[in-house]
Motif scaffolding. Structure first.
Motif, PDB file in Angstrom:
ATOM      1  N   PHE A   6       0.810  -1.213   0.000  1.00 26.71           N
ATOM      2  CA  PHE A   6       0.000   0.000   0.000  1.00 26.71           C
ATOM      3  C   PHE A   6       0.845   1.267   0.000  1.00 26.71           C
ATOM      4  O   PHE A   6       0.437   2.288  -0.563  1.00 26.71           O
ATOM      5  CB  PHE A   6      -1.003  -0.020   1.156  1.00 26.71           C
ATOM      6  CG  PHE A   6      -2.126  -0.986   0.911  1.00 26.71           C
ATOM      7  CD1 PHE A   6      -2.967  -0.841  -0.180  1.00 26.71           C
ATOM      8  CD2 PHE A   6      -2.313  -2.069   1.742  1.00 26.71           C
ATOM      9  CE1 PHE A   6      -3.986  -1.743  -0.428  1.00 26.71           C
ATOM     10  CE2 PHE A   6      -3.333  -2.976   1.510  1.00 26.71           C
ATOM     11  CZ  PHE A   6      -4.173  -2.810   0.417  1.00 26.71           C
ATOM     12  N   ILE A   7       2.032   1.232   0.580  1.00 29.18           N
ATOM     13  CA  ILE A   7       2.947   2.366   0.462  1.00 29.18           C
ATOM     14  C   ILE A   7       3.331   2.545  -1.009  1.00 29.18           C
ATOM     15  O   ILE A   7       3.372   3.668  -1.515  1.00 29.18           O
ATOM     16  CB  ILE A   7       4.213   2.154   1.327  1.00 29.18           C
ATOM     17  CG1 ILE A   7       3.882   2.257   2.804  1.00 29.18           C
ATOM     18  CG2 ILE A   7       5.290   3.179   0.981  1.00 29.18           C
ATOM     19  CD1 ILE A   7       5.015   1.813   3.701  1.00 29.18           C
ATOM     20  N   SER A   8       3.573   1.452  -1.689  1.00 24.57           N
ATOM     21  CA  SER A   8       3.931   1.515  -3.107  1.00 24.57           C
ATOM     22  C   SER A   8       2.803   2.121  -3.941  1.00 24.57           C
ATOM     23  O   SER A   8       3.050   2.945  -4.828  1.00 24.57           O
ATOM     24  CB  SER A   8       4.271   0.122  -3.644  1.00 24.57           C
ATOM     25  OG  SER A   8       5.346  -0.422  -2.927  1.00 24.57           O
ATOM     26  N   THR A   9       1.575   1.716  -3.672  1.00 25.68           N
ATOM     27  CA  THR A   9       0.452   2.288  -4.425  1.00 25.68           C
ATOM     28  C   THR A   9       0.303   3.780  -4.127  1.00 25.68           C
ATOM     29  O   THR A   9      -0.055   4.556  -5.016  1.00 25.68           O
ATOM     30  CB  THR A   9      -0.869   1.553  -4.141  1.00 25.68           C
ATOM     31  OG1 THR A   9      -1.201   1.661  -2.756  1.00 25.68           O
ATOM     32  CG2 THR A   9      -0.798   0.089  -4.546  1.00 25.68           C
ATOM     33  N   LEU A  10       0.589   4.177  -2.911  1.00 23.88           N
ATOM     34  CA  LEU A  10       0.529   5.597  -2.561  1.00 23.88           C
ATOM     35  C   LEU A  10       1.595   6.392  -3.306  1.00 23.88           C
ATOM     36  O   LEU A  10       1.330   7.480  -3.830  1.00 23.88           O
ATOM     37  CB  LEU A  10       0.681   5.766  -1.044  1.00 23.88           C
ATOM     38  CG  LEU A  10       0.391   7.125  -0.457  1.00 23.88           C
ATOM     39  CD1 LEU A  10      -0.973   7.647  -0.864  1.00 23.88           C
ATOM     40  CD2 LEU A  10       0.484   7.056   1.058  1.00 23.88           C
ATOM     41  N   ILE A  11       2.797   5.851  -3.382  1.00 23.99           N
ATOM     42  CA  ILE A  11       3.880   6.518  -4.115  1.00 23.99           C
ATOM     43  C   ILE A  11       3.507   6.655  -5.591  1.00 23.99           C
ATOM     44  O   ILE A  11       3.686   7.719  -6.194  1.00 23.99           O
ATOM     45  CB  ILE A  11       5.205   5.755  -3.944  1.00 23.99           C
ATOM     46  CG1 ILE A  11       5.693   5.866  -2.501  1.00 23.99           C
ATOM     47  CG2 ILE A  11       6.271   6.282  -4.911  1.00 23.99           C
ATOM     48  CD1 ILE A  11       6.838   4.936  -2.158  1.00 23.99           C
ATOM     49  N   ILE A  12       2.971   5.596  -6.180  1.00 25.23           N
ATOM     50  CA  ILE A  12       2.551   5.643  -7.582  1.00 25.23           C
ATOM     51  C   ILE A  12       1.478   6.710  -7.773  1.00 25.23           C
ATOM     52  O   ILE A  12       1.501   7.467  -8.756  1.00 25.23           O
ATOM     53  CB  ILE A  12       2.067   4.255  -8.051  1.00 25.23           C
ATOM     54  CG1 ILE A  12       3.246   3.284  -8.104  1.00 25.23           C
ATOM     55  CG2 ILE A  12       1.354   4.331  -9.394  1.00 25.23           C
ATOM     56  CD1 ILE A  12       2.856   1.831  -8.227  1.00 25.23           C
ATOM     57  N   SER A  13       0.561   6.818  -6.836  1.00 20.17           N
ATOM     58  CA  SER A  13      -0.491   7.828  -6.927  1.00 20.17           C
ATOM     59  C   SER A  13       0.069   9.247  -6.831  1.00 20.17           C
ATOM     60  O   SER A  13      -0.368  10.145  -7.562  1.00 20.17           O
ATOM     61  CB  SER A  13      -1.524   7.611  -5.814  1.00 20.17           C
ATOM     62  OG  SER A  13      -2.143   6.356  -5.969  1.00 20.17           O
ATOM     63  N   ILE A  14       1.027   9.461  -5.943  1.00 18.01           N
ATOM     64  CA  ILE A  14       1.642  10.784  -5.807  1.00 18.01           C
ATOM     65  C   ILE A  14       2.347  11.174  -7.099  1.00 18.01           C
ATOM     66  O   ILE A  14       2.177  12.289  -7.610  1.00 18.01           O
ATOM     67  CB  ILE A  14       2.632  10.808  -4.625  1.00 18.01           C
ATOM     68  CG1 ILE A  14       1.885  10.665  -3.298  1.00 18.01           C
ATOM     69  CG2 ILE A  14       3.458  12.089  -4.623  1.00 18.01           C
ATOM     70  CD1 ILE A  14       2.788  10.363  -2.123  1.00 18.01           C
ATOM     71  N   VAL A  15       3.121  10.261  -7.658  1.00 16.07           N
ATOM     72  CA  VAL A  15       3.820  10.525  -8.922  1.00 16.07           C
ATOM     73  C   VAL A  15       2.812  10.785 -10.028  1.00 16.07           C
ATOM     74  O   VAL A  15       2.975  11.704 -10.852  1.00 16.07           O
ATOM     75  CB  VAL A  15       4.770   9.358  -9.265  1.00 16.07           C
ATOM     76  CG1 VAL A  15       5.337   9.501 -10.669  1.00 16.07           C
ATOM     77  CG2 VAL A  15       5.883   9.270  -8.240  1.00 16.07           C
ATOM     78  N   GLY A  16       1.736  10.011 -10.059  1.00 16.81           N
ATOM     79  CA  GLY A  16       0.702  10.209 -11.071  1.00 16.81           C
ATOM     80  C   GLY A  16       0.033  11.569 -10.967  1.00 16.81           C
ATOM     81  O   GLY A  16      -0.183  12.244 -11.984  1.00 16.81           O
ATOM     82  N   LEU A  17      -0.281  11.998  -9.756  1.00 15.19           N
ATOM     83  CA  LEU A  17      -0.889  13.320  -9.589  1.00 15.19           C
ATOM     84  C   LEU A  17       0.044  14.430 -10.042  1.00 15.19           C
ATOM     85  O   LEU A  17      -0.379  15.385 -10.683  1.00 15.19           O
ATOM     86  CB  LEU A  17      -1.279  13.535  -8.115  1.00 15.19           C
ATOM     87  CG  LEU A  17      -2.553  12.853  -7.674  1.00 15.19           C
ATOM     88  CD1 LEU A  17      -2.720  12.970  -6.173  1.00 15.19           C
ATOM     89  CD2 LEU A  17      -3.750  13.460  -8.384  1.00 15.19           C
ATOM     90  N   LYS A  18       1.313  14.281  -9.719  1.00 22.45           N
ATOM     91  CA  LYS A  18       2.295  15.278 -10.157  1.00 22.45           C
ATOM     92  C   LYS A  18       2.379  15.293 -11.680  1.00 22.45           C
ATOM     93  O   LYS A  18       2.439  16.352 -12.311  1.00 22.45           O
ATOM     94  CB  LYS A  18       3.668  14.961  -9.532  1.00 22.45           C
ATOM     95  CG  LYS A  18       4.847  15.664 -10.146  1.00 22.45           C
ATOM     96  CD  LYS A  18       4.914  17.126  -9.796  1.00 22.45           C
ATOM     97  CE  LYS A  18       6.223  17.776 -10.218  1.00 22.45           C
ATOM     98  NZ  LYS A  18       6.288  18.234 -11.571  1.00 22.45           N
ATOM     99  N   ALA A  19       2.342  14.126 -12.294  1.00 21.88           N
ATOM    100  CA  ALA A  19       2.485  14.019 -13.752  1.00 21.88           C
ATOM    101  C   ALA A  19       1.319  14.643 -14.502  1.00 21.88           C
ATOM    102  O   ALA A  19       1.503  15.207 -15.584  1.00 21.88           O
ATOM    103  CB  ALA A  19       2.654  12.559 -14.155  1.00 21.88           C
ATOM    104  N   VAL A  20       0.116  14.553 -13.963  1.00 26.92           N
ATOM    105  CA  VAL A  20      -1.062  15.066 -14.691  1.00 26.92           C
ATOM    106  C   VAL A  20      -1.424  16.488 -14.289  1.00 26.92           C
ATOM    107  O   VAL A  20      -2.368  17.058 -14.831  1.00 26.92           O
ATOM    108  CB  VAL A  20      -2.282  14.148 -14.521  1.00 26.92           C
ATOM    109  CG1 VAL A  20      -1.984  12.760 -15.074  1.00 26.92           C
ATOM    110  CG2 VAL A  20      -2.740  14.093 -13.077  1.00 26.92           C
TER     111      VAL A  20
END
Length: 107
Positions: free
Chosen positions: A91-105
């Protein structure tokens, strides 16, 4: 520059959680850690105020709290010896992916 401020704010969020953990460890002699907590929580709250002048509030808040959440869990694992179970890491990994995704879009 404002993304940088947001990352620093997230790190200060980790710092104030660390101070709370240390205050819990030392018990009665926790005045120093509570003082550091007050300083770090103030900085952690002021930096996003500046950053959201140009960044979308929803994205900025999610990134700021996400950095704080991930960092705090990692501090818990590496410094306070909390368990590093598969599901916590997942779940930490999914959170990191979400943070990077929000920054990217975000614009």
């Amino acid at each position: 520059m404002n993304w940088f401020l947001l990352v620093i704010a997230g790190l200060f969020e980790v710092a104030f959680a660390f101070c709370l953990g240390k205050a819990k460890e030392v018990g009665e002699n926790a005045a120093l850690w509570y003082s550091l907590f007050a300083i770090t929580v103030t900085i952690s709250m002021l930096l996003p105020l500046k950053a959201t002048q140009t960044l979308p509030i929803g994205t900025a808040y999610a990134v700021w709290t996400g950095i704080g959440a991930v960092g705090t869990v990692l501090v818990g694992i590496f410094i306070f010896h909390e368990p590093a179970t598969f599901w916590r890491i997942f779940f930490i990994s999914t959170l990191i992916i979400s943070i990077v995704g929000l920054k990217a879009v975000s614009h």
